[in-house]
Scaffold this active site. Structure first.
Site, mmCIF file in Angstrom:
data_model
loop_
_atom_site.group_PDB
_atom_site.id
_atom_site.type_symbol
_atom_site.label_atom_id
_atom_site.label_comp_id
_atom_site.label_asym_id
_atom_site.label_seq_id
_atom_site.Cartn_x
_atom_site.Cartn_y
_atom_site.Cartn_z
ATOM 1 N N SER A 7 28.364 40.455 51.088
ATOM 2 C CA SER A 7 28.036 39.763 49.958
ATOM 3 C C SER A 7 26.518 39.592 50.056
ATOM 4 O O SER A 7 26.003 38.865 50.850
ATOM 5 C CB SER A 7 28.751 38.483 49.709
ATOM 6 O OG SER A 7 28.072 37.458 48.701
ATOM 7 N N HIS A 32 29.387 43.684 47.776
ATOM 8 C CA HIS A 32 29.886 42.444 46.858
ATOM 9 C C HIS A 32 28.509 41.643 46.364
ATOM 10 O O HIS A 32 27.836 41.273 46.785
ATOM 11 C CB HIS A 32 30.676 41.455 47.862
ATOM 12 C CG HIS A 32 31.430 40.454 47.202
ATOM 13 N ND1 HIS A 32 32.544 40.928 46.445
ATOM 14 C CD2 HIS A 32 31.171 39.278 47.084
ATOM 15 C CE1 HIS A 32 33.142 39.632 45.689
ATOM 16 N NE2 HIS A 32 32.144 38.796 46.052
ATOM 17 N N ASP A 34 27.777 38.801 43.638
ATOM 18 C CA ASP A 34 28.030 37.654 43.155
ATOM 19 C C ASP A 34 27.294 37.150 41.887
ATOM 20 O O ASP A 34 26.165 36.713 42.019
ATOM 21 C CB ASP A 34 28.225 36.666 44.227
ATOM 22 C CG ASP A 34 29.233 36.589 45.045
ATOM 23 O OD1 ASP A 34 30.405 36.851 44.924
ATOM 24 O OD2 ASP A 34 28.775 36.651 46.519
ATOM 25 N N MET A 36 26.500 34.265 39.109
ATOM 26 C CA MET A 36 26.968 33.057 38.820
ATOM 27 C C MET A 36 26.110 32.618 37.638
ATOM 28 O O MET A 36 25.134 33.154 37.320
ATOM 29 C CB MET A 36 26.607 32.144 39.878
ATOM 30 C CG MET A 36 27.320 32.509 41.144
ATOM 31 S SD MET A 36 26.943 31.372 42.264
ATOM 32 C CE MET A 36 28.077 32.191 43.895
ATOM 33 N N HIS A 65 31.588 40.647 41.556
ATOM 34 C CA HIS A 65 32.346 39.386 41.471
ATOM 35 C C HIS A 65 31.694 38.434 40.361
ATOM 36 O O HIS A 65 30.588 37.868 40.495
ATOM 37 C CB HIS A 65 32.385 38.553 42.702
ATOM 38 C CG HIS A 65 32.958 37.436 42.693
ATOM 39 N ND1 HIS A 65 33.111 36.645 43.645
ATOM 40 C CD2 HIS A 65 34.154 36.908 41.826
ATOM 41 C CE1 HIS A 65 33.764 35.544 43.399
ATOM 42 N NE2 HIS A 65 34.607 35.588 42.471
ATOM 43 N N MET A 67 31.458 35.220 38.174
ATOM 44 C CA MET A 67 31.866 33.829 38.159
ATOM 45 C C MET A 67 31.241 33.465 36.956
ATOM 46 O O MET A 67 30.318 32.688 37.066
ATOM 47 C CB MET A 67 31.351 33.108 39.422
ATOM 48 C CG MET A 67 32.180 33.355 40.528
ATOM 49 S SD MET A 67 31.465 32.990 42.287
ATOM 50 C CE MET A 67 30.531 34.402 42.549
ATOM 51 N N MET A 136 40.237 33.785 46.627
ATOM 52 C CA MET A 136 39.161 33.179 47.064
ATOM 53 C C MET A 136 39.611 32.086 48.097
ATOM 54 O O MET A 136 40.565 31.291 48.025
ATOM 55 C CB MET A 136 38.599 32.136 45.884
ATOM 56 C CG MET A 136 37.697 32.943 44.640
ATOM 57 S SD MET A 136 36.466 33.906 45.440
ATOM 58 C CE MET A 136 35.329 32.735 46.218
ATOM 59 N N GLY A 141 31.154 29.406 44.421
ATOM 60 C CA GLY A 141 29.872 28.718 43.862
ATOM 61 C C GLY A 141 28.771 28.880 44.787
ATOM 62 O O GLY A 141 27.502 29.213 44.290
ATOM 63 N N PHE A 142 29.063 29.095 46.006
ATOM 64 C CA PHE A 142 27.928 29.258 47.087
ATOM 65 C C PHE A 142 28.417 29.815 48.460
ATOM 66 O O PHE A 142 29.572 29.720 48.712
ATOM 67 C CB PHE A 142 26.868 28.038 47.259
ATOM 68 C CG PHE A 142 27.738 26.857 47.787
ATOM 69 C CD1 PHE A 142 27.651 26.509 48.855
ATOM 70 C CD2 PHE A 142 28.186 25.947 46.619
ATOM 71 C CE1 PHE A 142 28.502 25.475 49.423
ATOM 72 C CE2 PHE A 142 28.940 24.866 47.148
ATOM 73 C CZ PHE A 142 28.736 24.407 48.451
ATOM 74 N N GLY A 143 27.436 30.466 49.073
ATOM 75 C CA GLY A 143 27.789 31.113 50.354
ATOM 76 C C GLY A 143 27.773 30.185 51.424
ATOM 77 O O GLY A 143 27.319 29.036 51.250
ATOM 78 N N GLY A 144 28.450 30.436 52.614
ATOM 79 C CA GLY A 144 28.201 29.926 53.885
ATOM 80 C C GLY A 144 29.222 28.443 54.069
ATOM 81 O O GLY A 144 29.007 27.667 54.700
ATOM 82 N N ASP A 174 37.590 36.336 49.985
ATOM 83 C CA ASP A 174 36.338 36.198 49.825
ATOM 84 C C ASP A 174 35.813 34.696 50.132
ATOM 85 O O ASP A 174 36.582 33.766 49.508
ATOM 86 C CB ASP A 174 35.832 36.636 48.286
ATOM 87 C CG ASP A 174 34.293 36.168 47.950
ATOM 88 O OD1 ASP A 174 33.635 35.842 48.868
ATOM 89 O OD2 ASP A 174 33.798 36.099 46.960
ATOM 90 N N GLY A 175 35.257 34.320 51.108
ATOM 91 C CA GLY A 175 34.720 32.979 51.417
ATOM 92 C C GLY A 175 34.900 32.539 52.833
ATOM 93 O O GLY A 175 36.069 32.730 53.154
ATOM 94 N N GLY A 176 33.950 32.395 53.601
ATOM 95 C CA GLY A 176 34.215 31.672 55.050
ATOM 96 C C GLY A 176 34.618 32.788 55.830
ATOM 97 O O GLY A 176 35.216 32.225 56.942
ATOM 98 N N GLY A 196 29.792 37.253 53.438
ATOM 99 C CA GLY A 196 28.132 37.058 53.104
ATOM 100 C C GLY A 196 27.183 36.593 54.520
ATOM 101 O O GLY A 196 26.882 37.481 55.072
ATOM 102 N N SER A 197 27.368 35.327 54.770
ATOM 103 C CA SER A 197 26.515 34.596 55.744
ATOM 104 C C SER A 197 26.892 35.234 57.163
ATOM 105 O O SER A 197 25.994 35.268 58.072
ATOM 106 C CB SER A 197 26.635 33.139 55.890
ATOM 107 O OG SER A 197 27.936 32.815 55.812
HETATM 108 C C1 DX5 Z 1 31.240 32.450 46.857
HETATM 109 C C2 DX5 Z 1 31.178 33.934 46.624
HETATM 110 C C3 DX5 Z 1 31.317 34.524 47.966
HETATM 111 C C4 DX5 Z 1 30.227 34.321 49.274
HETATM 112 C C5 DX5 Z 1 30.680 34.634 50.417
HETATM 113 O O1 DX5 Z 1 31.122 31.897 45.461
HETATM 114 O O2 DX5 Z 1 32.115 34.303 45.834
HETATM 115 O O3 DX5 Z 1 31.145 36.031 47.722
HETATM 116 O O4 DX5 Z 1 28.776 34.818 48.796
HETATM 117 O O5 DX5 Z 1 29.877 34.083 51.293
HETATM 118 P P1 DX5 Z 1 30.332 33.593 52.888
HETATM 119 O O6 DX5 Z 1 30.991 34.677 53.383
HETATM 120 O O7 DX5 Z 1 29.089 33.207 53.423
HETATM 121 O O8 DX5 Z 1 31.502 32.597 52.584
HETATM 122 ZN ZN ZN Z 2 32.123 36.497 45.849
#
Ligand code: DX5
Ligand code: ZN
Length: 221
Positions: A7, A32, A34, A36, A65, A67, A136, A141-144, A174-176, A196-197
């Protein structure tokens, strides 16, 4: 074959092009992306201009993706700008079927996603027109953010739903996700992994390689 979809939300945007190439060199197949809108989720990320620019530097599969509220309004534009897979939130569409049909009509693969609190049964009526389901594992909403543990059971149940249907559908999560929990996610039945992170930090090429080692040697083949 399992797929990694890094991501770019966690990339350093001043070096976006070169960081994307590093994930490609590390073996990632998808990217990926994102998007928003500040309405469906509180944050605003980026849109068409960024997708157009990066389309010029790589042939990786663009896994977009969305959002955003009522994504049907923008499907044509995202398809034109280079999306390969367009994933929409079931919660964001007034008419989910019409939105997925629009994605197909524009020549892209369809993705359907739900937030962690949405009943997975809501996906069932759309299996016939869904190429990829995205579960999800954090609130969008956000990464990390931290992986929500209850997601593992949801992934397994959706995998069961897919396997007992007549359709071939990819299952993305997707996520964490990081190197320590990715095996659990694969074993639960996912075959497309977003990170992502865990990818876009320090040595991006090497992080990607480490994910690919696990994706190719463990989990669902
Ligand atoms: C969250 C995004 C994810 C996010 C994943 O809203 O859809 O794609 O960037 O980032 P990590 O892997 O850091 O959770
Ligand atoms: Zn995503």
């Amino acid at each position: 074959m399992n797929i990694l979809s890094p991501s770019i939300l966690s990339a350093d945007f001043s070096k976006l092009g070169e960081q994307i190439i590093q994930t490609k060199e590390g073996g990632a197949q998808y990217l990926h992306i994102d998007v928003m809108d500040g309405v469906f989720v509180p944050a605003i990320s980026f849109g068409m201009c960024v997708i157009q620019s990066i389309r010029g530097i790589t042939d990786m599969v663009f896994d977009v993706h969305l959002m955003i509220t009522e994504p049907i309004r923008y499907i044509e534009e995202f398809a034109k700008d280079g999306a390969d897979i367009i994933t929409v939130h079931l919660e964001a569409c007034r008419d989910v079927r019409a939105t997925l049909l629009k994605i197909k009509e524009c020549g892209c693969k369809t993705g359907l996603t739900i937030k962690p609190g949405t009943d997975i049964e809501a996906l069932r009526p759309f299996l016939d027109i869904t190429d990829m389901i995205l579960i999800m594992s954090v609130e969008p909403g956000f990464g990390g953010q931290k992986y929500i543990e209850a997601s593992t059971e949801r992934i397994a149940k959706v995998r069961e739903m897919i396997d007992s249907s007549p359709y071939e559908i990819d299952l993305e999560v997707d996520g964490g996700i990081n190197l320590s929990n990715v095996t659990t996610v694969l074993e639960a039945g996912a075959n497309v992994i977003v990170a992502g992170s865990a990818v876009y930090k320090d040595d991006i090429r090497n992080n990607t390689k480490q994910f690919m080692d696990i994706l190719q040697n463990g989990g669902r083949k």
